[in-house]
Design a protein around this motif. Structure first.
Motif, short mmCIF file in Angstrom:
data_model
loop_
_atom_site.label_atom_id
_atom_site.label_comp_id
_atom_site.label_asym_id
_atom_site.label_seq_id
_atom_site.Cartn_x
_atom_site.Cartn_y
_atom_site.Cartn_z
N THR B 132 0.79 -1.27 -0.12
CA THR B 132 -0.04 0.07 -0.20
C THR B 132 0.95 1.26 0.20
O THR B 132 2.14 1.37 0.64
CB THR B 132 -1.15 -0.24 1.37
OG1 THR B 132 -1.77 1.18 1.13
CG2 THR B 132 -0.20 -0.20 2.49
N ALA B 186 -1.97 -9.38 -1.40
CA ALA B 186 -0.66 -9.38 -1.32
C ALA B 186 -0.07 -8.87 -2.31
O ALA B 186 1.12 -8.37 -2.41
CB ALA B 186 -0.12 -10.74 -0.90
N THR B 187 -0.65 -9.12 -3.77
CA THR B 187 -0.12 -8.60 -4.91
C THR B 187 -0.41 -7.39 -5.24
O THR B 187 0.44 -6.46 -5.66
CB THR B 187 -0.82 -9.39 -6.10
OG1 THR B 187 -0.70 -10.95 -5.81
CG2 THR B 187 -0.20 -9.39 -7.14
N HIS B 189 -2.48 -4.88 -3.50
CA HIS B 189 -2.98 -3.89 -1.94
C HIS B 189 -4.39 -3.64 -2.21
O HIS B 189 -5.32 -4.65 -2.74
CB HIS B 189 -1.95 -2.82 -2.22
CG HIS B 189 -1.86 -2.03 -3.36
ND1 HIS B 189 -2.54 -1.15 -3.59
CD2 HIS B 189 -0.92 -2.25 -4.38
CE1 HIS B 189 -2.37 -0.54 -4.75
NE2 HIS B 189 -1.12 -1.30 -5.36
N ALA B 190 -4.67 -2.42 -1.87
CA ALA B 190 -6.26 -1.86 -1.81
C ALA B 190 -6.86 -1.92 -3.17
O ALA B 190 -8.09 -2.28 -3.19
CB ALA B 190 -6.36 -0.37 -1.34
N LEU B 191 -6.01 -1.79 -4.31
CA LEU B 191 -6.98 -1.78 -5.57
C LEU B 191 -7.39 -3.35 -6.11
O LEU B 191 -8.33 -3.73 -6.41
CB LEU B 191 -5.82 -1.19 -6.68
CG LEU B 191 -5.77 0.31 -6.59
CD1 LEU B 191 -4.95 0.71 -7.71
CD2 LEU B 191 -7.38 0.77 -7.04
N MET B 211 -3.10 -7.84 2.38
CA MET B 211 -2.65 -6.38 1.99
C MET B 211 -1.79 -5.85 3.48
O MET B 211 -0.60 -5.46 3.35
CB MET B 211 -3.68 -5.31 1.72
CG MET B 211 -3.07 -4.08 1.87
SD MET B 211 -4.81 -2.85 1.38
CE MET B 211 -4.46 -1.54 2.44
#
Lengths: 112, 234
Positions: B132, B186-187, B189-191, B211
């Motif tokens: 993030t 994990a790859t 994040h928030a998106l 995340m």
């Protein structure tokens, strides 16, 4: 009033997170610490679901939108992106697929 | 007129209007390529170039939007709390997958960038790409990368993950909410998390967890990993 109270709780957690991150010299951002504080607060029943629910759902449902101003900043790096677009996009795509594969397959194996 | 074109009112309204419109388009045509973030960013850039407004002005004018990024990360704690029991039951497994994922993310992006001929500053700026924004900026600054370039990469990974992540996981046979959430969080994040949140609260809870854990692990591991990689590669 409900909205203001709920927003105040989120801002309070954020502020607390920033203070802990600063004075504890932690490599974590204030928002991540705030997130952990929220989990702990709810687990300890200091914060109840109805204290945050409305604003929490609003924030979670619109999370992607809050990234747009930062995303537009990509326009400032036109030169670097033009010169190195192939190595950058290649590295990003392959690395992203590898992370998805590693996490996805470990979790899938363990879940069965 | 020039003043109005460079005001919070116009910039915030434009951003919201284009976002709402792209969201509608995506719902109507169901194509993941019509990603609302990507479309909105493109339209806003075009608008700024056309009206000759600097990004710094737009950034300042839209602080009322970006301000909510941190609270929305905190809100993931609410989603997490609802699944605390499931997380506790699987704790070791989750940590193992996150540790492997975090290291894979840092090392693979640096190696690929190196072999594809990226410059050293670009390579360092790429290293924290999967986490993030606030954490990524810290890591990049600390290691000698270009923080604002890192932000661009973080968003790029996020958009890529949001568009192709779930499709790719389906090919691997990964479909349960837990694994999909953790992988995408994990790859991307928030998106990545936002891209699956409409499929159920369990998806967003595990996305948030992925995340958070990847953010924590990357913040700790990335500085060491980057130091070691720079030593080996240069």
């Amino acid at each position: 009033m409900i909205l203001i109270k709920q927003i105040a709780i989120f801002l309070g957690l954020w502020l607390l997170g920033e203070l802990i991150s600063y004075y504890g010299h932690l490599p974590l951002s204030g928002s991540i610490i705030g997130m952990l504080l929220l989990v702990i607060g709810m687990e300890l029943k200091l914060i109840k679901t109805e204290d945050i629910k409305v604003v929490a759902n609003f924030l979670l449902n619109n999370m992607a939108m809050f990234f747009i101003p930062a995303g537009v900043g990509i326009m400032c790096h036109y030169q670097i992106l033009k010169q190195e677009w192939l190595s950058i996009s290649g590295a990003i795509v392959i690395s992203a697929l590898l992370v998805l594969t590693v996490v996805g397959l470990i979790m899938k194996k363990r879940i069965r | 007129m020039k003043e109005l074109l460079n005001s919070p009112l116009v910039h915030v309204s434009l951003t919201l209007a284009v976002y709402i419109f792209s969201k509608k388009m995506q719902l109507r045509y169901k194509s993941p390529l019509l990603n609302p973030i990507l479309l909105t960013i493109a339209v806003v850039i075009a608008f700024l170039l056309f009206t000759e407004v600097d990004y710094q002005d737009y950034e300042r004018n839209t602080q009322v939007i970006s301000f909510w990024l941190a609270p929305s990360v905190i809100a993931l704690g609410y989603a997490l709390y609802s699944y605390l029991e499931e997380i506790k039951a699987d704790f070791k497994k989750i940590i193992a997958s996150m540790l492997a994922g975090s290291l894979t993310g840092i090392v693979s992006v640096c190696m690929m960038a190196y072999f594809l001929g990226a410059s050293k500053a670009t390579l360092i700026s790429l290293a924290p790409k999967s986490v993030t924004t606030p954490i990524a900026i810290e890591v990049s600054k600390q290691m000698g990368g270009i923080p604002s370039l890192t932000v661009a990469f973080v968003i790029a990974v996020g958009i890529f993950g949001a568009i192709f992540g779930q499709m790719y996981l389906k090919l691997l046979g990964v479909k349960d909410p837990k694994s999909v959430g953790l992988s995408l969080g994990a790859t991307a994040h928030a998106l990545g998390t936002a891209s699956i949140s409409e499929q159920g609260p369990d998806f967003s809870a595990f996305g948030g967890l992925g995340m958070a854990l990847n953010g924590v692990l990357t913040a700790i591991l990335a500085p060491w990993a980057i130091k070691l990689l720079l030593l080996v590669l240069y």
